[in-house]
Motif scaffolding. Structure first.
Motif, PDB file in Angstrom:
ATOM      1  N   ILE A  14       0.831  -1.196   0.000  1.00  0.00           N
ATOM      2  CA  ILE A  14       0.000   0.000   0.000  1.00  0.00           C
ATOM      3  C   ILE A  14       0.868   1.251   0.000  1.00  0.00           C
ATOM      4  O   ILE A  14       0.575   2.227  -0.691  1.00  0.00           O
ATOM      5  N   SER A  17       2.076   1.808  -3.430  1.00  0.00           N
ATOM      6  CA  SER A  17       1.019   2.235  -4.334  1.00  0.00           C
ATOM      7  C   SER A  17       0.583   3.662  -4.094  1.00  0.00           C
ATOM      8  O   SER A  17      -0.051   4.277  -4.926  1.00  0.00           O
ATOM      9  N   THR A  19       2.675   6.175  -3.408  1.00  0.00           N
ATOM     10  CA  THR A  19       3.760   7.149  -3.578  1.00  0.00           C
ATOM     11  C   THR A  19       3.396   8.259  -4.540  1.00  0.00           C
ATOM     12  O   THR A  19       4.059   9.277  -4.592  1.00  0.00           O
ATOM     13  N   VAL A  20       2.334   8.026  -5.326  1.00  0.00           N
ATOM     14  CA  VAL A  20       1.933   9.060  -6.279  1.00  0.00           C
ATOM     15  C   VAL A  20       1.485  10.327  -5.572  1.00  0.00           C
ATOM     16  O   VAL A  20       1.675  11.427  -6.065  1.00  0.00           O
ATOM     17  N   THR A  43      -5.380  13.377 -12.778  1.00  0.00           N
ATOM     18  CA  THR A  43      -3.929  13.537 -12.645  1.00  0.00           C
ATOM     19  C   THR A  43      -3.468  14.783 -13.399  1.00  0.00           C
ATOM     20  O   THR A  43      -4.202  15.330 -14.217  1.00  0.00           O
ATOM     21  N   ILE A  44      -2.231  15.189 -13.122  1.00  0.00           N
ATOM     22  CA  ILE A  44      -1.708  16.408 -13.746  1.00  0.00           C
ATOM     23  C   ILE A  44      -1.397  16.200 -15.228  1.00  0.00           C
ATOM     24  O   ILE A  44      -1.009  17.132 -15.909  1.00  0.00           O
ATOM     25  N   ASP A  45      -1.531  14.964 -15.715  1.00  0.00           N
ATOM     26  CA  ASP A  45      -1.236  14.746 -17.132  1.00  0.00           C
ATOM     27  C   ASP A  45      -2.449  14.136 -17.837  1.00  0.00           C
ATOM     28  O   ASP A  45      -2.324  13.300 -18.707  1.00  0.00           O
ATOM     29  N   ASP A  46      -3.649  14.571 -17.444  1.00  0.00           N
ATOM     30  CA  ASP A  46      -4.856  13.970 -18.017  1.00  0.00           C
ATOM     31  C   ASP A  46      -5.217  14.575 -19.377  1.00  0.00           C
ATOM     32  O   ASP A  46      -6.215  14.194 -19.993  1.00  0.00           O
ATOM     33  N   MET A  47      -4.411  15.547 -19.833  1.00  0.00           N
ATOM     34  CA  MET A  47      -4.627  16.165 -21.145  1.00  0.00           C
ATOM     35  C   MET A  47      -5.979  16.876 -21.201  1.00  0.00           C
ATOM     36  O   MET A  47      -6.551  17.058 -22.267  1.00  0.00           O
ATOM     37  N   GLU A  75      -3.231  14.274  -6.246  1.00  0.00           N
ATOM     38  CA  GLU A  75      -4.002  13.810  -7.399  1.00  0.00           C
ATOM     39  C   GLU A  75      -5.033  12.759  -7.008  1.00  0.00           C
ATOM     40  O   GLU A  75      -5.017  12.238  -5.895  1.00  0.00           O
ATOM     41  N   ARG A  76      -5.893  12.447  -7.956  1.00  0.00           N
ATOM     42  CA  ARG A  76      -6.855  11.337  -7.840  1.00  0.00           C
ATOM     43  C   ARG A  76      -7.760  11.455  -6.628  1.00  0.00           C
ATOM     44  O   ARG A  76      -8.126  10.457  -6.018  1.00  0.00           O
ATOM     45  N   ASP A 202     -13.652   7.395 -17.871  1.00  0.00           N
ATOM     46  CA  ASP A 202     -13.606   6.115 -18.583  1.00  0.00           C
ATOM     47  C   ASP A 202     -13.274   6.337 -20.057  1.00  0.00           C
ATOM     48  O   ASP A 202     -14.142   6.526 -20.902  1.00  0.00           O
ATOM     49  N   LEU A 203     -11.979   6.290 -20.377  1.00  0.00           N
ATOM     50  CA  LEU A 203     -11.524   6.567 -21.745  1.00  0.00           C
ATOM     51  C   LEU A 203     -12.007   5.524 -22.733  1.00  0.00           C
ATOM     52  O   LEU A 203     -12.295   5.829 -23.883  1.00  0.00           O
TER      53      LEU A 203
ATOM     54  N   MET B  99      -5.074  -1.880  -5.157  1.00  0.00           N
ATOM     55  CA  MET B  99      -4.439  -0.584  -4.921  1.00  0.00           C
ATOM     56  C   MET B  99      -2.995  -0.589  -5.408  1.00  0.00           C
ATOM     57  O   MET B  99      -2.501   0.394  -5.958  1.00  0.00           O
ATOM     58  N   GLY B 103      -1.785   2.011  -8.173  1.00  0.00           N
ATOM     59  CA  GLY B 103      -0.736   2.973  -7.838  1.00  0.00           C
ATOM     60  C   GLY B 103       0.515   2.768  -8.659  1.00  0.00           C
ATOM     61  O   GLY B 103       1.089   3.714  -9.207  1.00  0.00           O
ATOM     62  N   ARG B 110       3.748   7.734 -15.089  1.00  0.00           N
ATOM     63  CA  ARG B 110       4.218   9.099 -14.852  1.00  0.00           C
ATOM     64  C   ARG B 110       5.718   9.199 -15.105  1.00  0.00           C
ATOM     65  O   ARG B 110       6.204  10.095 -15.783  1.00  0.00           O
ATOM     66  N   ALA B 223     -11.324   1.366 -15.208  1.00  0.00           N
ATOM     67  CA  ALA B 223     -12.564   2.001 -14.760  1.00  0.00           C
ATOM     68  C   ALA B 223     -13.589   1.007 -14.212  1.00  0.00           C
ATOM     69  O   ALA B 223     -14.756   1.040 -14.570  1.00  0.00           O
TER      70      ALA B 223
END
Lengths: 333, 308
Positions: A14, A17, A19-20, A43-47, A75-76, A202-203, B99, B103, B110, B223
């Motif tokens: 955990i 996971s 660390t983001v 996220t900061i890179d979600d375009m 983020e998230r 949901d891309l 998780m 993550g 990234r 998702a």
């Protein structure tokens, strides 16, 4: 003993996971340094939505210097409960401006802001700035969307235009209404078909909706929120389908497909808040992002410049002028 | 018009069903052996990333799929290590695995990719002549290669589970592990094998999402599909055909609601979007039979020393 090991392993998993999530720095704010904390749903890179804001803050940081503006991001935090604890923690660690980038954070900020009267909070899309230290920024999505709708109406050959929507709410409604009005203004015969994925992120679902739209005859597509990225890729794969972007310029994703974009200049929002703070006003204001104040703009993809004829450009510019001087009102009711 | 609409539903629904079907079939083996793996979503996410990243750097979609399956197998082993060897509570372990996958995939994306980038991936294949047939042409002969793989795996999984001695051992281990142990079946080994198969299948499902369907990777790309796959295993009563039926029902309902919206049929979209979920719950409620069909030891870590 084995149970102990499994516990250790779980904790390890955990912690890796998570660390983001950025850690807020603990040092005290020095004078003259502005500390901004940004809480975003994706996220900061979600375009799209979140990246537009992140880029805006970075642009201000570049102008002011890294030592004058410190930025931390979480983020998230789509989930309002998690976002709430992050916002509260940032505020208690002495951040000057805490931005919760989403309409869903409004009631959270109303709860938290009174406890930190010296901190500025901001959220958007929204217009209600109910506390003296809350800014509500409000993209007038319908304005740019109207112009993009005109482009769509003028460019379509099949007279079918598809919208890949996320969830029918706030920004998406404003954008879609404005877009539809723009289409109808130049091409009353064109049909605008709206389909929602029911999700902001949901891309894959957005891609599948784009496929259905194209199969049903659409040759121009548009859409909002970070999910739209999945639809752009489908439009690109289909060939001879154009995409009109929202939130930020997405032409780097599909340079032959993205015709134009309605982009938000969040840097100006940030600058206005910093300026306001320096005058002692910590909030209580509604900041609209409009074409007129330059916080919203239409960006054309230079690689597809030949697709926009001078005649079309003149029509769009004329409409923009009318929007700016108030003679053209775009009703989203 | 009606025919066109129906064909549209099926054409739109099939691609949707693939990731659910693959992950569901994998989870079926896992659950049949008595392990409840809630981490499918995490496995799918991490393998979707690894598959994408392999194509992004090396350019080979086949290698991408293999890499994704390998990661799935490793994630299955990890689940096994925690839940079988260390006997941790399976539900919690699965959520931890989810998780971890979410993550880690986001972090790696990234660090090593930076932003949304599209890849070539695998497109649908157009079988000449046959794909031109009316109605069945576009449905049967104009699909992504992994679609065929997924549907071929349904009878294969059925054969494996019901016609081979390995399948019998899996079912025995999942129903009465103590009895299986007394006749010399290695419970731990069978459960590990099932988890690895489940992981490989979830990995394939993830690879399908990023390499075949979306042609890109983005944070949280799955998702929730991994969780739906877990639910479909219950829905399908731990049988490949049932899981296929569930995956198809769910995807067709999804495709149906999308077309309602695209064709501008006047119907509230909020209701359209929940149709698939409601339908699955309704069918599940109506077809509820005795629990004895399922693996009775599901969710219980096996301990030789413990007489339960």
């Amino acid at each position: 003993m084995k149970r102990f090991f499994s516990l250790v392993l779980m904790v390890l998993l955990i912690s890796v996971s998570t660390t983001v999530f950025a850690n807020g720095s603990k040092e005290k704010a020095e004078s003259g340094v502005i500390k901004i904390a940004l809480v975003i749903p994706s996220t900061i890179d979600d375009m799209a939505w979140s990246e537009a804001m992140y880029n805006g803050i970075l642009a201000v940081q570049k102008k002011m210097g890294k030592d004058k503006l410190k930025l931390d991001v979480s983020e998230r935090l789509w989930n309002a409960v998690d976002a709430g604890s992050a916002i509260r923690q940032y505020a208690s660690e002495g951040y000057n401006i805490v931005i919760a980038h989403g309409a869903q954070y409004q009631s959270l900020l109303n709860d938290i802001a009174p406890d930190f009267p010296k901190t500025t909070f901001a959220y958007g899309t929204g217009y209600a700035a109910d506390q003296p230290n809350i800014f509500a920024y409000d993209p007038f999505a319908q304005q740019g969307a109207y112009l993009l709708g005109m482009i769509a109406g003028l460019k379509t050959k099949t007279n079918i235009i598809g919208i890949v929507g996320p969830v029918e709410s706030g920004d998406a409604i404003k954008y879609n209404k404005g877009f539809e009005l723009g289409v109808k203004a130049v091409n009353p015969k064109a049909k605008v078909r709206i389909a929602y994925t029911g999700s902001f992120g949901d891309l894959v679902a957005a891609g599948e909706i784009a496929k259905s739209q194209i199969a049903a005859g659409a040759d121009i597509l548009t859409g909002t929120a970070q999910q739209s990225v999945g639809a752009i890729r489908v439009a690109e794969g289909a060939g001879n389908v154009f995409w009109l972007s929202s939130d930020m310029d997405q032409s780097s994703l599909a340079p032959k497909t993205v015709l134009a974009a309605q982009a938000y200049n969040f840097s100006k929002v940030i600058e206005e808040m910093i300026d306001s703070r320096s005058k002692g006003v910590l909030g209580g204001k509604h900041i609209p992002l409009t074409l007129k104040n330059g916080m919203e703009e239409i960006v054309y993809n230079p690689q597809l410049a030949s697709e926009i004829t001078p005649d079309m450009k003149a029509k769009i510019d004329a409409a923009e002028k009318k929007i700016n001087d108030g003679t053209l009102k775009i009703s989203v009711e | 018009m009606i025919v066109q609409f129906l064909v549209g539903i099926i054409i739109g629904g099939i691609p949707l069903s693939v990731s659910l079907l693959l992950a569901g079939l994998g989870e079926m083996f896992t659950q049949r052996s008595g392990v409840f793996n809630l981490g499918v979503e995490g496995i799918m996410m991490l393998s979707a990333f690894i598959g994408f990243f392999t194509v992004y750097t090396i350019g080979s979609p086949i290698l991408g799929i293999i890499a994704a399956m390998a990661v799935g197998a490793l994630m299955g082993l990890l689940m096994g290590l925690v839940s079988i060897t260390f006997k941790a509570e399976q539900g919690i372990t699965g959520i931890g695995l989810f998780m971890f996958g979410w993550g880690l995939s986001g972090t790696l994306f990234r660090v090593y990719v930076g932003g949304v980038t599209t890849i070539k991936g695998i497109d649908g294949i157009n079988i000449p002549v046959l794909s031109k047939l009316p109605v069945i042409g576009p449905i049967l002969f104009n699909q992504n290669p992994l679609v065929y793989v997924a549907y071929i795996l349904v009878p294969v999984a059925s054969w494996l589970l019901f016609k081979t001695s390995w399948g019998l051992k899996v079912r025995a281990v999942g129903t009465t592990p103590a009895a299986a142990d007394t006749v010399g079946i290695n419970v731990v080994k069978i459960r590990y094998q099932s988890l690895v198969i489940g992981g490989i299948m979830a990995g394939l499902a993830g690879a399908y999402l990023s390499i075949c369907q979306a042609h890109l990777f983005a944070d949280n790309i799955t998702a929730g599909r991994g969780f739906i796959a877990v639910a479909l295993v219950y829905f399908g009563r731990w049988k490949p055909s049932g899981i296929m039926g569930g995956a198809l029902l769910f995807s067709m309902a999804h495709s149906f609601q999308r077309l309602i919206q695209v064709y501008g049929i006047n119907f509230p979209y909020e209701i359209a979007v929940i149709i698939p979920y409601v339908l699955v719950i309704v069918v599940l409620a109506l077809t509820w039979k005795s629990q004895s069909l399922g693996p009775l030891a599901l969710g219980k870590p096996y301990d030789r020393e413990f007489r339960g």
